[in-house]
Design a protein around this motif. Structure first.
Motif, PDB file in Angstrom:
ATOM      1  N   ASN A 144       0.805  -1.248  -0.004  1.00  0.00           N
ATOM      2  CA  ASN A 144       0.161  -0.098  -0.111  1.00  0.00           C
ATOM      3  C   ASN A 144       0.786   1.176  -0.046  1.00  0.00           C
ATOM      4  O   ASN A 144       0.500   2.293  -0.748  1.00  0.00           O
ATOM      5  CB  ASN A 144      -0.842   0.036   1.297  1.00  0.00           C
ATOM      6  CG  ASN A 144      -2.015  -0.844   0.901  1.00  0.00           C
ATOM      7  OD1 ASN A 144      -2.417  -1.200  -0.148  1.00  0.00           O
ATOM      8  ND2 ASN A 144      -2.788  -1.033   2.135  1.00  0.00           N
TER       9      ASN A 144
ATOM     10  N   HIS B 183      -2.119   6.776   0.817  1.00  0.00           N
ATOM     11  CA  HIS B 183      -3.227   5.836   1.445  1.00  0.00           C
ATOM     12  C   HIS B 183      -3.476   6.433   2.972  1.00  0.00           C
ATOM     13  O   HIS B 183      -4.416   6.284   3.383  1.00  0.00           O
ATOM     14  CB  HIS B 183      -3.120   4.382   1.347  1.00  0.00           C
ATOM     15  CG  HIS B 183      -2.154   3.662   2.264  1.00  0.00           C
ATOM     16  ND1 HIS B 183      -2.561   3.067   3.237  1.00  0.00           N
ATOM     17  CD2 HIS B 183      -0.673   3.700   2.001  1.00  0.00           C
ATOM     18  CE1 HIS B 183      -1.490   2.661   3.838  1.00  0.00           C
ATOM     19  NE2 HIS B 183      -0.424   3.055   3.059  1.00  0.00           N
TER      20      HIS B 183
ATOM     21  N   PHE C 272     -11.381   0.195   1.350  1.00  0.00           N
ATOM     22  CA  PHE C 272     -10.575  -0.600   0.307  1.00  0.00           C
ATOM     23  C   PHE C 272     -11.326  -1.909   0.362  1.00  0.00           C
ATOM     24  O   PHE C 272     -10.416  -2.889   0.146  1.00  0.00           O
ATOM     25  CB  PHE C 272      -9.550  -0.561   0.196  1.00  0.00           C
ATOM     26  CG  PHE C 272      -8.779   1.147   0.037  1.00  0.00           C
ATOM     27  CD1 PHE C 272      -9.326   1.655  -0.973  1.00  0.00           C
ATOM     28  CD2 PHE C 272      -8.096   1.526   1.134  1.00  0.00           C
ATOM     29  CE1 PHE C 272      -8.645   3.111  -0.990  1.00  0.00           C
ATOM     30  CE2 PHE C 272      -7.641   2.952   1.006  1.00  0.00           C
ATOM     31  CZ  PHE C 272      -8.058   3.489   0.064  1.00  0.00           C
TER      32      PHE C 272
ATOM     33  N   GLU D 105     -13.092   4.264  -0.674  1.00  0.00           N
ATOM     34  CA  GLU D 105     -12.917   2.926  -1.900  1.00  0.00           C
ATOM     35  C   GLU D 105     -12.518   3.679  -3.134  1.00  0.00           C
ATOM     36  O   GLU D 105     -12.478   4.780  -3.294  1.00  0.00           O
ATOM     37  CB  GLU D 105     -14.216   2.220  -2.254  1.00  0.00           C
ATOM     38  CG  GLU D 105     -14.030   1.251  -3.211  1.00  0.00           C
ATOM     39  CD  GLU D 105     -13.022   0.078  -2.528  1.00  0.00           C
ATOM     40  OE1 GLU D 105     -12.024   0.116  -3.259  1.00  0.00           O
ATOM     41  OE2 GLU D 105     -13.464  -0.796  -2.119  1.00  0.00           O
TER      42      GLU D 105
ATOM     43  N   VAL E  38      -9.782   7.958  -5.463  1.00  0.00           N
ATOM     44  CA  VAL E  38     -10.406   7.662  -4.201  1.00  0.00           C
ATOM     45  C   VAL E  38     -11.762   8.310  -3.866  1.00  0.00           C
ATOM     46  O   VAL E  38     -11.515   9.604  -4.114  1.00  0.00           O
ATOM     47  CB  VAL E  38      -9.428   7.277  -2.948  1.00  0.00           C
ATOM     48  CG1 VAL E  38     -10.084   7.168  -1.800  1.00  0.00           C
ATOM     49  CG2 VAL E  38      -8.502   6.326  -3.487  1.00  0.00           C
TER      50      VAL E  38
END
Length: 250
Positions: A40, A48, A141, A170, A242
């Motif tokens: 990630n 993230h 996610f 998400e 996102v």
């Protein structure tokens, strides 16, 4: 729609019967669990963490609340929520994948942060909780990997208390100017990173494909309203790469 059609769903770009998807997704996350956080960081260049920080801020969790973090995997949201709910509150990390739960539990134990955190293996489509059990529910996610999203959203609404909020973080539909670069990155760079870092290019190819098959911002907002949530809205993050959707049970 026939019974046969109803039994079909997507696994990335492939069409599979519903019963196969959960097992295939499980195999993906079992494969990447120990390198999930590292990947990630590499894939998103650390962004993230900012997306999740925004989610935590928007959740507005207070002392004494009960928080359910679905698809909570390695426990990074739970780690942020635990001190906010305090000793009178509770955070439940719920994931269908035992490998992901194990990684998250071990990490939080090592950091001494499990005093008010529980780890539960369960399916988001069939949550093992009574109606109106939680003040907040988050899923980061994870929704795109659920076979029947409409059932999972209905379950989330069911276990929310009146006035409680659901937050769905998400991948979504980026702004048009970003799409050519985003596609090239997703389908060429991500599988290569998966092979070099996690030893698994196929899993990261699936993750890229699953993002493309996930509902866009407005479609997901509509699904949340159909599940009975109100005051549904969303924030686009990083140009819509996102989105954070929010809904309330009134």
């Amino acid at each position: 729609m026939t019974d046969e059609q109803r039994r079909k769903t997507h696994f990335g770009f492939q069409t599979v019967v519903e019963e196969e998807k959960a097992a295939r997704v499980g195999a993906v996350f079992h494969s990447v669990a120990t390198r999930y956080d590292l990947m990630n960081d590499v894939m998103s260049m650390g962004i993230h963490r900012l997306w999740k920080r925004h989610t935590v801020q928007r959740a507005a969790v207070r002392p004494g609340m009960r928080v359910l973090d679905l698809a909570g995997g390695t426990g990074d949201l739970a780690e942020a929520f635990a001190p906010r709910v305090g000793g009178r509150g509770r955070v439940v990390v719920c994931d269908i994948n035992a490998s992901m739960l194990r990684v998250g539990r071990d990490r939080l134990i090592d950091e001494g942060r499990v005093g008010n955190v529980d780890f539960v293996q369960a399916d988001a489509e069939r949550l093992p909780y009574a109606d109106e059990s939680f003040d907040r529910i988050t899923i980061a996610f994870g929704l795109r990997n659920v076979t029947r999203k409409e059932l999972a959203l209905a379950e989330m609404r069911r276990v929310l208390k009146a006035g409680g909020r659901l937050l769905v973080l998400e991948f979504s539909q980026p702004a048009a100017p970003l799409r050519p670069f985003y596609d090239a990155y997703s389908f060429k760079v991500l599988p290569l990173m998966g092979r070099l870092i996690a030893g698994d290019s196929d899993s990261y190819r699936y993750l890229a494909e699953s993002i493309r098959m996930h509902p866009d911002q407005e479609t997901l907002a509509g699904m949340m309203r159909e599940a009975g949530l109100e005051r549904v809205e969303y924030d686009n993050l990083t140009g819509g790469v996102v989105a954070l959707h929010r809904g309330t049970r009134l």
